[in-house]
Design a protein around this motif. Sequence first.
Motif, PDB file in Angstrom:
ATOM      1  N   HIS A  39       0.756  -1.333   0.002  1.00 20.62           N
ATOM      2  CA  HIS A  39      -0.102  -0.042   0.139  1.00 20.62           C
ATOM      3  C   HIS A  39       0.875   1.236  -0.337  1.00 20.62           C
ATOM      4  O   HIS A  39       2.327   1.500   0.641  1.00 20.62           O
ATOM      5  CB  HIS A  39      -0.933   0.002   0.694  1.00 20.62           C
ATOM      6  N   ARG A  40       0.389   2.123  -0.719  1.00 15.12           N
ATOM      7  CA  ARG A  40       1.388   3.323  -0.793  1.00 15.12           C
ATOM      8  C   ARG A  40       0.361   4.327  -0.314  1.00 15.12           C
ATOM      9  O   ARG A  40      -0.884   4.744  -0.656  1.00 15.12           O
ATOM     10  CB  ARG A  40       1.895   4.144  -2.166  1.00 15.12           C
ATOM     11  N   VAL A  41       1.427   5.758   0.778  1.00  9.89           N
ATOM     12  CA  VAL A  41       0.742   6.829   1.123  1.00  9.89           C
ATOM     13  C   VAL A  41       1.221   8.375   0.701  1.00  9.89           C
ATOM     14  O   VAL A  41       2.673   7.801   0.888  1.00  9.89           O
ATOM     15  CB  VAL A  41      -0.015   6.172   2.394  1.00  9.89           C
ATOM     16  N   ARG A  42       1.103   8.763   1.426  1.00  9.52           N
ATOM     17  CA  ARG A  42       1.505  10.093   1.081  1.00  9.52           C
ATOM     18  C   ARG A  42       1.476  10.568   2.312  1.00  9.52           C
ATOM     19  O   ARG A  42       0.113  10.852   2.525  1.00  9.52           O
ATOM     20  CB  ARG A  42       1.433  11.117   0.011  1.00  9.52           C
ATOM     21  N   PHE A  57       5.154   6.563   1.597  1.00  6.85           N
ATOM     22  CA  PHE A  57       5.398   5.449   2.432  1.00  6.85           C
ATOM     23  C   PHE A  57       5.079   4.489   1.813  1.00  6.85           C
ATOM     24  O   PHE A  57       3.640   4.015   0.450  1.00  6.85           O
ATOM     25  CB  PHE A  57       5.354   4.901   3.528  1.00  6.85           C
ATOM     26  N   ALA A  58       5.858   2.930   1.807  1.00 10.71           N
ATOM     27  CA  ALA A  58       5.558   1.961   1.063  1.00 10.71           C
ATOM     28  C   ALA A  58       5.474   0.526   1.893  1.00 10.71           C
ATOM     29  O   ALA A  58       6.054   0.644   2.358  1.00 10.71           O
ATOM     30  CB  ALA A  58       5.126   1.523  -0.586  1.00 10.71           C
ATOM     31  N   GLY A  59       4.469   0.299   1.871  1.00 15.78           N
ATOM     32  CA  GLY A  59       3.915  -1.139   2.782  1.00 15.78           C
ATOM     33  C   GLY A  59       2.862  -2.054   2.943  1.00 15.78           C
ATOM     34  O   GLY A  59       1.588  -1.462   2.666  1.00 15.78           O
ATOM     35  N   PRO A  60       3.018  -3.372   3.646  1.00 10.10           N
ATOM     36  CA  PRO A  60       1.990  -4.320   3.454  1.00 10.10           C
ATOM     37  C   PRO A  60       0.748  -3.513   4.856  1.00 10.10           C
ATOM     38  O   PRO A  60       2.134  -2.422   6.340  1.00 10.10           O
ATOM     39  CB  PRO A  60       2.511  -5.429   3.964  1.00 10.10           C
ATOM     40  N   LEU A  61       0.117  -3.649   5.158  1.00  8.81           N
ATOM     41  CA  LEU A  61      -0.497  -3.535   6.401  1.00  8.81           C
ATOM     42  C   LEU A  61      -0.634  -3.999   7.569  1.00  8.81           C
ATOM     43  O   LEU A  61      -0.362  -5.384   7.049  1.00  8.81           O
ATOM     44  CB  LEU A  61      -2.735  -3.661   6.240  1.00  8.81           C
ATOM     45  N   LEU A  62      -0.192  -3.190   8.674  1.00 11.33           N
ATOM     46  CA  LEU A  62      -0.330  -4.210  10.954  1.00 11.33           C
ATOM     47  C   LEU A  62      -1.014  -4.946  10.245  1.00 11.33           C
ATOM     48  O   LEU A  62      -0.424  -5.897  10.166  1.00 11.33           O
ATOM     49  CB  LEU A  62      -0.277  -3.019  10.504  1.00 11.33           C
ATOM     50  N   GLN A 109     -10.389   0.199  11.126  1.00 10.09           N
ATOM     51  CA  GLN A 109      -9.906  -0.162   9.327  1.00 10.09           C
ATOM     52  C   GLN A 109      -8.692   0.842   9.415  1.00 10.09           C
ATOM     53  O   GLN A 109      -8.656   1.895   8.390  1.00 10.09           O
ATOM     54  CB  GLN A 109     -11.318  -0.354   8.579  1.00 10.09           C
ATOM     55  N   ALA A 110      -8.259   0.987  10.427  1.00  6.18           N
ATOM     56  CA  ALA A 110      -6.961   2.084  10.233  1.00  6.18           C
ATOM     57  C   ALA A 110      -5.570   1.825   9.523  1.00  6.18           C
ATOM     58  O   ALA A 110      -5.241   0.622   9.945  1.00  6.18           O
ATOM     59  CB  ALA A 110      -6.551   3.194  11.561  1.00  6.18           C
ATOM     60  N   PRO A 111      -5.635   2.397   8.482  1.00  5.30           N
ATOM     61  CA  PRO A 111      -4.990   2.175   7.485  1.00  5.30           C
ATOM     62  C   PRO A 111      -2.810   2.177   7.929  1.00  5.30           C
ATOM     63  O   PRO A 111      -2.631   2.817   7.345  1.00  5.30           O
ATOM     64  CB  PRO A 111      -5.027   3.057   5.801  1.00  5.30           C
ATOM     65  N   VAL A 112      -2.668   1.205   8.745  1.00  2.00           N
ATOM     66  CA  VAL A 112      -1.936   1.518   9.846  1.00  2.00           C
ATOM     67  C   VAL A 112      -0.957   0.877   9.034  1.00  2.00           C
ATOM     68  O   VAL A 112      -0.867  -0.627   8.586  1.00  2.00           O
ATOM     69  CB  VAL A 112      -1.795   1.470  11.181  1.00  2.00           C
ATOM     70  N   LEU A 113       0.615   1.298   8.451  1.00  2.59           N
ATOM     71  CA  LEU A 113       1.759   0.167   7.307  1.00  2.59           C
ATOM     72  C   LEU A 113       2.743   0.071   8.422  1.00  2.59           C
ATOM     73  O   LEU A 113       3.071   0.632   9.095  1.00  2.59           O
ATOM     74  CB  LEU A 113       1.735   1.171   6.511  1.00  2.59           C
ATOM     75  N   ALA A 126      17.845  -0.247   7.809  1.00  2.00           N
ATOM     76  CA  ALA A 126      17.627   0.462   8.947  1.00  2.00           C
ATOM     77  C   ALA A 126      15.819   0.257   9.817  1.00  2.00           C
ATOM     78  O   ALA A 126      15.884   0.363  10.694  1.00  2.00           O
ATOM     79  CB  ALA A 126      16.650   1.710   8.217  1.00  2.00           C
ATOM     80  N   GLY A 127      15.268  -0.762   8.929  1.00  2.00           N
ATOM     81  CA  GLY A 127      14.045  -1.919   9.749  1.00  2.00           C
ATOM     82  C   GLY A 127      12.665  -1.111   9.022  1.00  2.00           C
ATOM     83  O   GLY A 127      12.868   0.076   9.269  1.00  2.00           O
ATOM     84  N   PRO A 128      11.699  -1.063   9.292  1.00  2.00           N
ATOM     85  CA  PRO A 128      10.004  -0.816   9.040  1.00  2.00           C
ATOM     86  C   PRO A 128      10.022  -0.020   9.780  1.00  2.00           C
ATOM     87  O   PRO A 128      10.055   0.255  10.721  1.00  2.00           O
ATOM     88  CB  PRO A 128       9.590  -2.432   8.821  1.00  2.00           C
ATOM     89  N   GLN A 129       8.782   0.434   9.416  1.00  2.00           N
ATOM     90  CA  GLN A 129       8.789   2.251  10.186  1.00  2.00           C
ATOM     91  C   GLN A 129       6.898   1.646  10.356  1.00  2.00           C
ATOM     92  O   GLN A 129       6.322   1.401   8.929  1.00  2.00           O
ATOM     93  CB  GLN A 129       8.997   3.155   9.473  1.00  2.00           C
ATOM     94  N   LEU A 130       6.809   2.299  11.529  1.00  2.00           N
ATOM     95  CA  LEU A 130       5.148   2.248  11.692  1.00  2.00           C
ATOM     96  C   LEU A 130       4.786   3.936  10.874  1.00  2.00           C
ATOM     97  O   LEU A 130       5.062   4.230  11.990  1.00  2.00           O
ATOM     98  CB  LEU A 130       4.949   1.833  13.040  1.00  2.00           C
TER      99      LEU A 130
END
Length: 158
Positions: A39-42, A57-62, A109-113, A126-130
């Motif tokens: 998922h991509r978000v600005r 940011f881009a990554g999967p949903l938590l 349904q918060a789109p937390v990445l 660096a590791g993933p970011q919340l």
Amino acid sequence: MSQSLVESVADPVAELALTGDLARPARLTVPDLLAWPQHRVRVSFECATSGVQHHRFAGPLLHDVLSDAGPVFDPARRKDRLRFLIAVSGMDGHHALLSWAEIDPDFGQAPVLLAASIDDTPLDRAGPQLVLPQDRCGARHISGINAIRVDGRYTSWT
């Protein structure tokens, strides 16, 4: 040290541990997170130390990643998942706490990445970011995540 030896020593890839009340606890790297739909978000958020930040940011949903780890909800209890908490820790000592209901598609349904990249730069070392796109303040943004604990032991106020 010879140049060939220096070149053969690779920088370690950051790893995060998924622990707690899960059927399938795991250790994941950023490359592992790329297996989920991206998922991509600005995001724009206010940082207390450096003002307003703007990033992509881009990554999967938590929710997707944690669901795959099998949270041990009690199927006999109708809203059991609502008592689960999610604790996220970063390598720099920052922490954030979320509720399962916040990320669950049937509730908040918060789109937390779990971001695997920032501004098109991979976060392998660096590791993933919340990333919480809905937050105005960046206080729950956690860099270099090294641990996520799912805890369903919270039962009541008594």
